[in-house]
Design a protein around this motif. Sequence first.
Motif, PDB file in Angstrom:
ATOM      1  N   GLY A  63      -9.119   0.773   4.117  1.00 23.52           N
ATOM      2  CA  GLY A  63      -8.489   1.026   2.835  1.00 23.52           C
ATOM      3  C   GLY A  63      -9.467   1.599   1.836  1.00 23.52           C
ATOM      4  O   GLY A  63     -10.652   1.791   2.122  1.00 23.52           O
ATOM      5  N   LYS A  64      -8.925   1.889   0.674  1.00 29.59           N
ATOM      6  CA  LYS A  64      -9.714   2.397  -0.451  1.00 29.59           C
ATOM      7  C   LYS A  64      -9.579   1.409  -1.600  1.00 29.59           C
ATOM      8  O   LYS A  64      -8.512   0.845  -1.820  1.00 29.59           O
ATOM      9  CB  LYS A  64      -9.206   3.770  -0.909  1.00 29.59           C
ATOM     10  N   ILE A  65     -10.661   1.211  -2.323  1.00 30.14           N
ATOM     11  CA  ILE A  65     -10.655   0.257  -3.428  1.00 30.14           C
ATOM     12  C   ILE A  65     -11.242   0.919  -4.663  1.00 30.14           C
ATOM     13  O   ILE A  65     -12.314   1.535  -4.606  1.00 30.14           O
ATOM     14  CB  ILE A  65     -11.447  -1.015  -3.063  1.00 30.14           C
ATOM     15  N   ILE A  91      -6.344  -1.958  -4.717  1.00 30.24           N
ATOM     16  CA  ILE A  91      -6.509  -1.776  -3.282  1.00 30.24           C
ATOM     17  C   ILE A  91      -5.371  -0.900  -2.769  1.00 30.24           C
ATOM     18  O   ILE A  91      -4.200  -1.194  -3.016  1.00 30.24           O
ATOM     19  CB  ILE A  91      -6.529  -3.131  -2.546  1.00 30.24           C
ATOM     20  N   THR A  92      -5.712   0.142  -2.041  1.00 31.91           N
ATOM     21  CA  THR A  92      -4.736   1.036  -1.436  1.00 31.91           C
ATOM     22  C   THR A  92      -4.965   1.049   0.071  1.00 31.91           C
ATOM     23  O   THR A  92      -6.093   1.261   0.528  1.00 31.91           O
ATOM     24  CB  THR A  92      -4.887   2.473  -1.999  1.00 31.91           C
ATOM     25  N   ASP A  93      -3.900   0.820   0.829  1.00 31.15           N
ATOM     26  CA  ASP A  93      -3.958   0.803   2.295  1.00 31.15           C
ATOM     27  C   ASP A  93      -4.988  -0.189   2.820  1.00 31.15           C
ATOM     28  O   ASP A  93      -5.636   0.048   3.838  1.00 31.15           O
ATOM     29  CB  ASP A  93      -4.256   2.210   2.856  1.00 31.15           C
ATOM     30  N   GLY A  94      -5.133  -1.314   2.128  1.00 25.98           N
ATOM     31  CA  GLY A  94      -6.111  -2.318   2.525  1.00 25.98           C
ATOM     32  C   GLY A  94      -5.682  -3.082   3.757  1.00 25.98           C
ATOM     33  O   GLY A  94      -4.539  -3.523   3.864  1.00 25.98           O
ATOM     34  N   ASN A 126       2.217  -3.220   1.592  1.00 20.25           N
ATOM     35  CA  ASN A 126       2.429  -1.820   1.955  1.00 20.25           C
ATOM     36  C   ASN A 126       2.178  -0.878   0.786  1.00 20.25           C
ATOM     37  O   ASN A 126       2.000   0.310   0.983  1.00 20.25           O
ATOM     38  CB  ASN A 126       3.854  -1.620   2.475  1.00 20.25           C
ATOM     39  N   GLU A 127       2.202  -1.385  -0.414  1.00 16.80           N
ATOM     40  CA  GLU A 127       1.988  -0.590  -1.618  1.00 16.80           C
ATOM     41  C   GLU A 127       0.612  -0.936  -2.195  1.00 16.80           C
ATOM     42  O   GLU A 127       0.096  -2.027  -1.953  1.00 16.80           O
ATOM     43  CB  GLU A 127       3.065  -0.921  -2.662  1.00 16.80           C
TER      44      GLU A 127
END
Length: 186
Positions: free
Chosen positions: A53-55, A79-82, A109-110
């Motif tokens: 993911g990206k943070i 957090i995105t796609d964690g 999921n979001e």
Amino acid sequence: FRSNLQGTLNHSELTISNRKKGQRRYTAWRVLGVSAASLNSLVGGPFRLFEEGKIDVEVSDDWELEESADINMDWKLRITDGKAALPDAIPGLLKPFAEGIVERINEKNEPWEIGFTLNMSESQFRGSASLDAKQIWGDSLPSILEALADEFGFSRDAVKEGADKIFGGLKRLMESRNAEGEEPKE
């Protein structure tokens, strides 16, 4: 952290800015879209749970210049796609709580956000080479646990009670190990 900086951290925009007003000092740093794996290896602490993911991380602190300063830090994470997994070195007593957190993170999921405040003494930073040093994460655990309880719908009291039991057990275990290793008294 007492300088201004604009650069990159593992290909992600990093900005550190400082200002002062009288005896008060203010620092803000942010890194946008840094890979979770980078924070896992560079910062440690609760970031060790994240594998993917990206943070976005935004931290601001303020303190007053004295002999010893208390530092107030506000953390905001997006957090995105964690995706998370239990670290190999997690203490057994923490495992049930951490498993619940990992499960809830992986259900997201979001993009989601979490924030918490840390109040620390400057002496905790002296001689530290990283944010993982000098028990910083251990000292910040109550704030982090409250934020996690709120984010994932756990009762704050249940989380605090569980953490107290876990750390009480760890303390007793360490004390018993220390007692076993002591030289016999004459």
